[in-house]
Scaffold this motif. Structure first.
Motif, PDB file in Angstrom:
ATOM      1  N   UNK A  85       0.815  -1.219   0.000  1.00 57.91           N
ATOM      2  CA  UNK A  85       0.000   0.000   0.000  1.00 57.91           C
ATOM      3  C   UNK A  85       0.843   1.262   0.000  1.00 57.91           C
ATOM      4  N   UNK A  86       2.162   1.110   0.089  1.00 60.76           N
ATOM      5  CA  UNK A  86       3.073   2.263   0.173  1.00 60.76           C
ATOM      6  C   UNK A  86       3.914   2.413  -1.080  1.00 60.76           C
ATOM      7  N   UNK A  87       3.468   1.775  -2.167  1.00 63.06           N
ATOM      8  CA  UNK A  87       4.273   1.737  -3.390  1.00 63.06           C
ATOM      9  C   UNK A  87       4.103   2.957  -4.286  1.00 63.06           C
ATOM     10  N   UNK A  88       3.204   3.886  -3.929  1.00 61.26           N
ATOM     11  CA  UNK A  88       3.047   5.091  -4.739  1.00 61.26           C
ATOM     12  C   UNK A  88       4.366   5.828  -4.841  1.00 61.26           C
ATOM     13  N   UNK A  89       4.577   6.532  -5.942  1.00 59.16           N
ATOM     14  CA  UNK A  89       5.850   7.212  -6.166  1.00 59.16           C
ATOM     15  C   UNK A  89       6.204   8.162  -5.027  1.00 59.16           C
ATOM     16  N   UNK A  90       5.191   8.860  -4.518  1.00 59.38           N
ATOM     17  CA  UNK A  90       5.423   9.809  -3.429  1.00 59.38           C
ATOM     18  C   UNK A  90       5.135   9.211  -2.061  1.00 59.38           C
ATOM     19  N   UNK A  91       4.895   7.899  -2.000  1.00 58.58           N
ATOM     20  CA  UNK A  91       4.587   7.273  -0.730  1.00 58.58           C
ATOM     21  C   UNK A  91       3.171   7.567  -0.281  1.00 58.58           C
ATOM     22  N   UNK A  92       2.929   7.420   1.018  1.00 54.37           N
ATOM     23  CA  UNK A  92       1.582   7.565   1.553  1.00 54.37           C
ATOM     24  C   UNK A  92       1.625   8.341   2.866  1.00 54.37           C
ATOM     25  N   UNK A  93       0.720   9.319   2.987  1.00 57.34           N
ATOM     26  CA  UNK A  93       0.571  10.050   4.248  1.00 57.34           C
ATOM     27  C   UNK A  93      -0.164   9.169   5.247  1.00 57.34           C
ATOM     28  N   UNK A  94       0.334   9.138   6.483  1.00 55.59           N
ATOM     29  CA  UNK A  94      -0.234   8.303   7.524  1.00 55.59           C
ATOM     30  C   UNK A  94      -0.626   9.148   8.735  1.00 55.59           C
ATOM     31  N   UNK A  95      -1.468   8.590   9.597  1.00 60.54           N
ATOM     32  CA  UNK A  95      -1.882   9.291  10.809  1.00 60.54           C
ATOM     33  C   UNK A  95      -1.596   8.441  12.037  1.00 60.54           C
ATOM     34  N   UNK A  96      -0.987   9.062  13.031  1.00 60.28           N
ATOM     35  CA  UNK A  96      -0.793   8.386  14.305  1.00 60.28           C
ATOM     36  C   UNK A  96      -2.123   8.037  14.935  1.00 60.28           C
ATOM     37  N   UNK A  97      -2.183   6.914  15.632  1.00 60.61           N
ATOM     38  CA  UNK A  97      -3.460   6.389  16.104  1.00 60.61           C
ATOM     39  C   UNK A  97      -4.078   7.247  17.204  1.00 60.61           C
ATOM     40  N   UNK A  98      -3.268   7.949  17.982  1.00 64.72           N
ATOM     41  CA  UNK A  98      -3.806   8.631  19.141  1.00 64.72           C
ATOM     42  C   UNK A  98      -4.109  10.098  18.877  1.00 64.72           C
ATOM     43  N   UNK A  99      -3.272  10.784  18.175  1.00 64.13           N
ATOM     44  CA  UNK A  99      -3.469  12.221  17.982  1.00 64.13           C
ATOM     45  C   UNK A  99      -3.587  12.625  16.512  1.00 64.13           C
ATOM     46  N   UNK A 100      -3.647  11.643  15.632  1.00 67.15           N
ATOM     47  CA  UNK A 100      -3.694  11.965  14.216  1.00 67.15           C
ATOM     48  C   UNK A 100      -2.434  12.647  13.733  1.00 67.15           C
ATOM     49  N   UNK A 101      -1.297  12.380  14.402  1.00 65.87           N
ATOM     50  CA  UNK A 101      -0.041  13.044  14.040  1.00 65.87           C
ATOM     51  C   UNK A 101       0.369  12.629  12.623  1.00 65.87           C
ATOM     52  N   UNK A 102       0.753  13.584  11.769  1.00 66.78           N
ATOM     53  CA  UNK A 102       1.067  13.267  10.369  1.00 66.78           C
ATOM     54  C   UNK A 102       2.437  12.601  10.195  1.00 66.78           C
ATOM     55  N   UNK A 103       2.417  11.360   9.770  1.00 64.86           N
ATOM     56  CA  UNK A 103       3.626  10.608   9.436  1.00 64.86           C
ATOM     57  C   UNK A 103       3.588  10.280   7.942  1.00 64.86           C
ATOM     58  N   UNK A 104       4.640   9.661   7.449  1.00 63.26           N
ATOM     59  CA  UNK A 104       4.695   9.340   6.022  1.00 63.26           C
ATOM     60  C   UNK A 104       5.526   8.078   5.835  1.00 63.26           C
ATOM     61  N   UNK A 105       5.158   7.269   4.855  1.00 68.25           N
ATOM     62  CA  UNK A 105       5.922   6.056   4.557  1.00 68.25           C
ATOM     63  C   UNK A 105       5.998   5.848   3.054  1.00 68.25           C
TER      64      UNK A 105
END
Length: 369
Positions: free
Chosen positions: A132-152
């Motif tokens: 699910x992370x194979x997009x050229x620019x990767x994927x924006x993710x959210x931390x489970x507790x505070x919705x903190x913006x991560x990326x993979x």
């Protein structure tokens, strides 16, 4: 005899060709990681518990931060941090504390608020396999507790000199609330796609330092010297207030009221300064800014800190650009080499993180050490 020799040569050639064809079919022309989806018959928490000596530190944090239920009942992706990552973080922290004659800190007694925030970086909402992370620019993710913006993002390591011919590696990033990759802090995984009954586990490389680049910085905050605004007193003035005036709920006076849960909100319009006239001149070599409660795009990004004797002619004491708060209600301490006692001090904001609406919870003018 000649026929026999010719036959043997032909047979050898066929055997060589057979081996080559078999090898190409086996690996498709490149090294393919065997790190496919593996299944563990249990929850994500039980998976960590099944690896004694590997995730002991992570389990200690999970227990202290009451995250056991999250790793048992919720659909999550865990970027699992191993013991060496915590050891690196604590070693760096306590080396610095030792130089300041401070007692060492451990996972059991460090500030729970910071530990909770950092632990939450690694637990992501939903099940995210590497596919699910194979997009050229990767994927924006959210931390489970505070919705903190991560990326993979998935990349391939090199193998035997073959560029990107090695196993899949996930580049996992703390975005620091920035859309600019240069401000991110990134680590990689060493193992991917371990399936549990309620999630996916990717194992973070052991050379990663827990907390990304924030562990030491968060836990070695040195309080600034006394605040001259409260120590000496004086008058506040701003270039532009909001429509409700200085005394309203988000008026300019909120920026010096000592409460980081209130804020000053106003239009930047290209520039906005906040000025304070001290009752008597004093040397300020330190000042602080505290981020407000929401909408990080309103945070100041660039400014100058200035001093004046008459409120007309100003001397630049500090200049800051490309600045970002990592969290809400976060106090940052800024130091400069000023040795002059000024009667007026101001912060002159020229750029925001994004947009045109400015906010700040607190500003203080502090004595020089």
């Amino acid at each position: 005899m000649k026929m026999r020799t010719r036959y043997m040569k032909t047979l050898k050639l066929l055997l060589v060709l057979s081996v080559l064809v078999s090898a190409c079919k086996k690996d498709g022309g490149y090294f393919k990681s065997t790190d496919g989806n593996r299944k563990f018959n249990g929850t994500t928490l039980q998976y960590l518990q099944s690896k004694p000596g590997v995730y002991d530190s992570l389990l200690s944090v999970v227990k202290r931060m009451s995250l056991e239920e999250t790793l048992t009942d919720s659909n999550v992706t865990l970027f699992a941090v191993t013991n060496p990552s915590f050891q690196l973080a604590l070693t760096n922290l306590n080396t610095l504390r030792r130089q300041s004659d401070k007692d060492p800190l451990f996972l059991s007694n460090i500030d729970g608020i910071h530990l909770d925030t950092m632990a939450s970086y690694y637990i992501i909402r939903g099940k995210k396999t590497s596919d699910s992370l194979l997009l050229q620019d990767g994927l924006d993710l959210e931390g489970v507790r505070y919705g903190y913006p991560m990326h993979a993002k998935v990349t391939r390591a090199s193998a035997s000199g073959y560029t990107e011919g090695g196993p899949e590696v996930i580049e996992f990033s703390n975005t620091k609330h920035s859309k600019f990759v240069r401000f991110w802090s990134t680590t990689t995984t060493g193992s991917n796609n371990i399936q549990t009954n309620n999630g996916i586990v990717h194992v973070v490389s052991p050379d990663h330092i827990f907390g990304f680049d924030e562990f030491v910085k968060r836990l070695t905050f040195v309080p600034p010297p006394p605040n001259l605004i409260t120590l000496i007193g004086g008058k506040l003035k701003v270039l532009r207030d909001n429509g409700g005036g200085p005394d309203n709920g988000e008026g300019s006076k909120k920026v010096i009221d000592g409460d980081d849960h209130t804020k000053f909100l106003a239009e930047l319009q290209g520039r906005l300064w906040i000025q304070y006239e001290l009752n008597t001149p004093e040397v300020s070599g330190v000042y602080t800014l505290t981020s407000a409660n929401d909408a990080n795009e309103r945070d100041p990004r660039a400014w100058t800190y200035e001093g004046s004797q008459d409120g007309v002619d100003w001397t630049e004491l500090d200049r800051v650009s490309n600045f970002f708060f990592e969290e809400r209600y976060q106090t940052k301490v800024f130091r400069c080499s000023n040795t002059t006692a000024y009667k007026f001090y101001r912060i002159d904001i020229t750029e925001l993180r994004n947009g045109g609406l400015f906010q700040l919870a607190e500003w203080s003018i502090n004595k020089a050490k």
